[in-house]
Design a protein around this motif. Structure first.
Motif, PDB file in Angstrom:
ATOM      1  N   LYS A  46     101.131  71.753 -11.206  1.00  0.00           N
ATOM      2  CA  LYS A  46     101.622  72.487 -10.049  1.00  0.00           C
ATOM      3  C   LYS A  46     102.946  71.884  -9.606  1.00  0.00           C
ATOM      4  CE  LYS A  46     100.517  73.413  -5.236  1.00  0.00           C
ATOM      5  NZ  LYS A  46      99.571  73.200  -4.162  1.00  0.00           N
ATOM      6  N   ARG A  47     103.934  72.726  -9.360  1.00  0.00           N
ATOM      7  CA  ARG A  47     105.195  72.328  -8.759  1.00  0.00           C
ATOM      8  C   ARG A  47     105.440  73.229  -7.566  1.00  0.00           C
ATOM      9  NH1 ARG A  47     109.618  71.320 -13.522  1.00  0.00           N
ATOM     10  NH2 ARG A  47     108.524  69.605 -14.513  1.00  0.00           N
ATOM     11  N   GLU A  48     105.975  72.667  -6.528  1.00  0.00           N
ATOM     12  CA  GLU A  48     106.202  73.453  -5.318  1.00  0.00           C
ATOM     13  C   GLU A  48     107.682  73.718  -5.131  1.00  0.00           C
ATOM     14  OE1 GLU A  48     104.357  71.550  -2.040  1.00  0.00           O
ATOM     15  OE2 GLU A  48     102.345  71.897  -2.814  1.00  0.00           O
ATOM     16  N   TYR A  49     108.000  74.976  -4.985  1.00  0.00           N
ATOM     17  CA  TYR A  49     109.360  75.404  -4.710  1.00  0.00           C
ATOM     18  C   TYR A  49     109.366  76.048  -3.342  1.00  0.00           C
ATOM     19  CZ  TYR A  49     110.025  74.884  -9.717  1.00  0.00           C
ATOM     20  OH  TYR A  49     110.070  74.398 -10.982  1.00  0.00           O
ATOM     21  N   SER A  50     110.451  75.874  -2.638  1.00  0.00           N
ATOM     22  CA  SER A  50     110.555  76.457  -1.307  1.00  0.00           C
ATOM     23  C   SER A  50     111.928  77.098  -1.157  1.00  0.00           C
ATOM     24  CB  SER A  50     110.364  75.363  -0.249  1.00  0.00           C
ATOM     25  OG  SER A  50     110.600  75.884   1.029  1.00  0.00           O
ATOM     26  N   TYR A  51     111.947  78.345  -0.757  1.00  0.00           N
ATOM     27  CA  TYR A  51     113.194  79.052  -0.518  1.00  0.00           C
ATOM     28  C   TYR A  51     113.213  79.495   0.938  1.00  0.00           C
ATOM     29  CZ  TYR A  51     113.217  79.300  -5.583  1.00  0.00           C
ATOM     30  OH  TYR A  51     113.186  78.974  -6.906  1.00  0.00           O
ATOM     31  N   ASN A  52     114.162  79.000   1.679  1.00  0.00           N
ATOM     32  CA  ASN A  52     114.283  79.365   3.085  1.00  0.00           C
ATOM     33  C   ASN A  52     115.606  80.077   3.282  1.00  0.00           C
ATOM     34  OD1 ASN A  52     111.891  78.045   3.765  1.00  0.00           O
ATOM     35  ND2 ASN A  52     112.939  76.097   4.014  1.00  0.00           N
ATOM     36  N   SER A  53     115.555  81.214   3.927  1.00  0.00           N
ATOM     37  CA  SER A  53     116.782  81.919   4.267  1.00  0.00           C
ATOM     38  C   SER A  53     116.534  82.751   5.517  1.00  0.00           C
ATOM     39  CB  SER A  53     117.246  82.812   3.120  1.00  0.00           C
ATOM     40  OG  SER A  53     116.336  83.860   2.907  1.00  0.00           O
ATOM     41  N   PHE A  54     117.601  82.961   6.264  1.00  0.00           N
ATOM     42  CA  PHE A  54     117.525  83.801   7.447  1.00  0.00           C
ATOM     43  C   PHE A  54     118.903  84.358   7.747  1.00  0.00           C
ATOM     44  CE2 PHE A  54     118.909  79.841   9.329  1.00  0.00           C
ATOM     45  CZ  PHE A  54     119.825  80.253  10.285  1.00  0.00           C
ATOM     46  N   THR A  55     118.929  85.396   8.536  1.00  0.00           N
ATOM     47  CA  THR A  55     120.168  85.957   9.065  1.00  0.00           C
ATOM     48  C   THR A  55     119.901  86.411  10.483  1.00  0.00           C
ATOM     49  OG1 THR A  55     120.887  86.726   6.896  1.00  0.00           O
ATOM     50  CG2 THR A  55     121.930  87.741   8.795  1.00  0.00           C
ATOM     51  N   ARG A  56     120.740  85.990  11.403  1.00  0.00           N
ATOM     52  CA  ARG A  56     120.687  86.437  12.796  1.00  0.00           C
ATOM     53  C   ARG A  56     122.056  87.006  13.136  1.00  0.00           C
ATOM     54  NH1 ARG A  56     116.313  84.837  16.383  1.00  0.00           N
ATOM     55  NH2 ARG A  56     117.296  86.418  17.638  1.00  0.00           N
ATOM     56  N   SER A  57     122.073  88.142  13.806  1.00  0.00           N
ATOM     57  CA  SER A  57     123.328  88.772  14.199  1.00  0.00           C
ATOM     58  C   SER A  57     123.343  88.983  15.700  1.00  0.00           C
ATOM     59  CB  SER A  57     123.496  90.123  13.496  1.00  0.00           C
ATOM     60  OG  SER A  57     123.585  89.925  12.098  1.00  0.00           O
ATOM     61  N   PHE A  58     124.522  88.790  16.291  1.00  0.00           N
ATOM     62  CA  PHE A  58     124.707  88.918  17.731  1.00  0.00           C
ATOM     63  C   PHE A  58     125.919  89.798  17.990  1.00  0.00           C
ATOM     64  CE2 PHE A  58     123.081  84.737  16.636  1.00  0.00           C
ATOM     65  CZ  PHE A  58     121.901  84.701  17.345  1.00  0.00           C
ATOM     66  N   THR A  59     125.755  90.808  18.823  1.00  0.00           N
ATOM     67  CA  THR A  59     126.876  91.652  19.215  1.00  0.00           C
ATOM     68  C   THR A  59     127.569  90.996  20.400  1.00  0.00           C
ATOM     69  OG1 THR A  59     125.690  93.615  18.480  1.00  0.00           O
ATOM     70  CG2 THR A  59     127.560  93.956  19.949  1.00  0.00           C
ATOM     71  N   LEU A  60     128.830  90.654  20.199  1.00  0.00           N
ATOM     72  CA  LEU A  60     129.592  89.984  21.248  1.00  0.00           C
ATOM     73  C   LEU A  60     130.091  91.002  22.262  1.00  0.00           C
ATOM     74  CD1 LEU A  60     131.699  87.470  19.126  1.00  0.00           C
ATOM     75  CD2 LEU A  60     129.537  87.076  20.297  1.00  0.00           C
ATOM     76  N   PRO A  61     130.111  90.636  23.527  1.00  0.00           N
ATOM     77  CA  PRO A  61     130.637  91.559  24.542  1.00  0.00           C
ATOM     78  C   PRO A  61     132.156  91.647  24.457  1.00  0.00           C
ATOM     79  CG  PRO A  61     129.995  89.476  25.537  1.00  0.00           C
ATOM     80  CD  PRO A  61     129.580  89.409  24.099  1.00  0.00           C
ATOM     81  N   GLU A  62     132.718  92.625  25.129  1.00  0.00           N
ATOM     82  CA  GLU A  62     134.167  92.853  25.114  1.00  0.00           C
ATOM     83  C   GLU A  62     134.932  91.657  25.672  1.00  0.00           C
ATOM     84  OE1 GLU A  62     135.935  95.432  23.865  1.00  0.00           O
ATOM     85  OE2 GLU A  62     134.049  96.217  23.058  1.00  0.00           O
ATOM     86  N   VAL A  63     134.327  90.909  26.564  1.00  0.00           N
ATOM     87  CA  VAL A  63     135.022  89.788  27.209  1.00  0.00           C
ATOM     88  C   VAL A  63     135.077  88.543  26.328  1.00  0.00           C
ATOM     89  CG1 VAL A  63     134.499  90.616  29.520  1.00  0.00           C
ATOM     90  CG2 VAL A  63     132.935  89.027  28.416  1.00  0.00           C
ATOM     91  N   ALA A  64     134.423  88.547  25.167  1.00  0.00           N
ATOM     92  CA  ALA A  64     134.423  87.390  24.267  1.00  0.00           C
ATOM     93  C   ALA A  64     135.743  87.335  23.507  1.00  0.00           C
ATOM     94  CB  ALA A  64     133.264  87.477  23.295  1.00  0.00           C
TER      95      ALA A  64
END
Length: 146
Positions: free
Chosen positions: A94-112
């Motif tokens: 047995k060998r253990e592999y781990s793949y972690n990935s994520f994506t988070r998106s944020f809409t910036l306001p006009e004042v940014a």
């Protein structure tokens, strides 16, 4: 008037208790719940007079693992990490592999101010500071009474 009987903490699904116990153990398995909960990092967003602060809880990564991009007014943060646990010199079944990935998106306001975005990774927290445009900052002044 209709009387409704509650189980008061007892599980009664109207099915054989064996089946409900099996399904509860599968659905509430800590392995599954940990994997599902860790797919998207927790985020704190706050605002000060001059900036917006975005903090993502992403322990176990390196600053090289992150990709931060800005497309129009959408700020995206993503990471990919592949981990292999391999010991040389032994025969493994047995060998253990781990793949972690994520994506988070944020809409910036006009004042940014998109030109003034800074990122820092310290102690498992990715901190993003987005400056506000000068005209958006709260300006205080004293008004004289005539």
């Amino acid at each position: 008037m209709t009387l409704v009987k509650f189980a008061n903490g007892q599980k009664n699904h109207g099915v054989n208790p064996f089946f409900s116990d099996v399904f509860d153990s599968i659905l509430n398995d800590s392995f599954l719940s940990d994997k599902l909960a860790s797919r998207v990092p927790a985020v704190n967003i706050s605002e000060t007079e001059n900036q917006f602060h975005i903090e993502l809880a992403v322990p176990g990564l390196k600053k090289e693992d992150f990709k931060i991009s800005l497309d129009k007014n959408v700020l995206s943060v993503s990471a990919d990490k592949k981990t292999e646990n391999v010991e040389e010199g032994k025969k493994f079944s047995k060998r253990e592999y781990s793949y972690n990935s994520f994506t988070r998106s944020f809409t910036l306001p006009e004042v940014a101010d998109a030109a003034k975005i800074e990122a820092e990774y310290v102690d498992g927290i990715l901190k993003l500071n987005v400056a506000k445009k000068e005209e958006a900052k709260i300006q205080t002044r004293e008004i004289a009474v005539k």
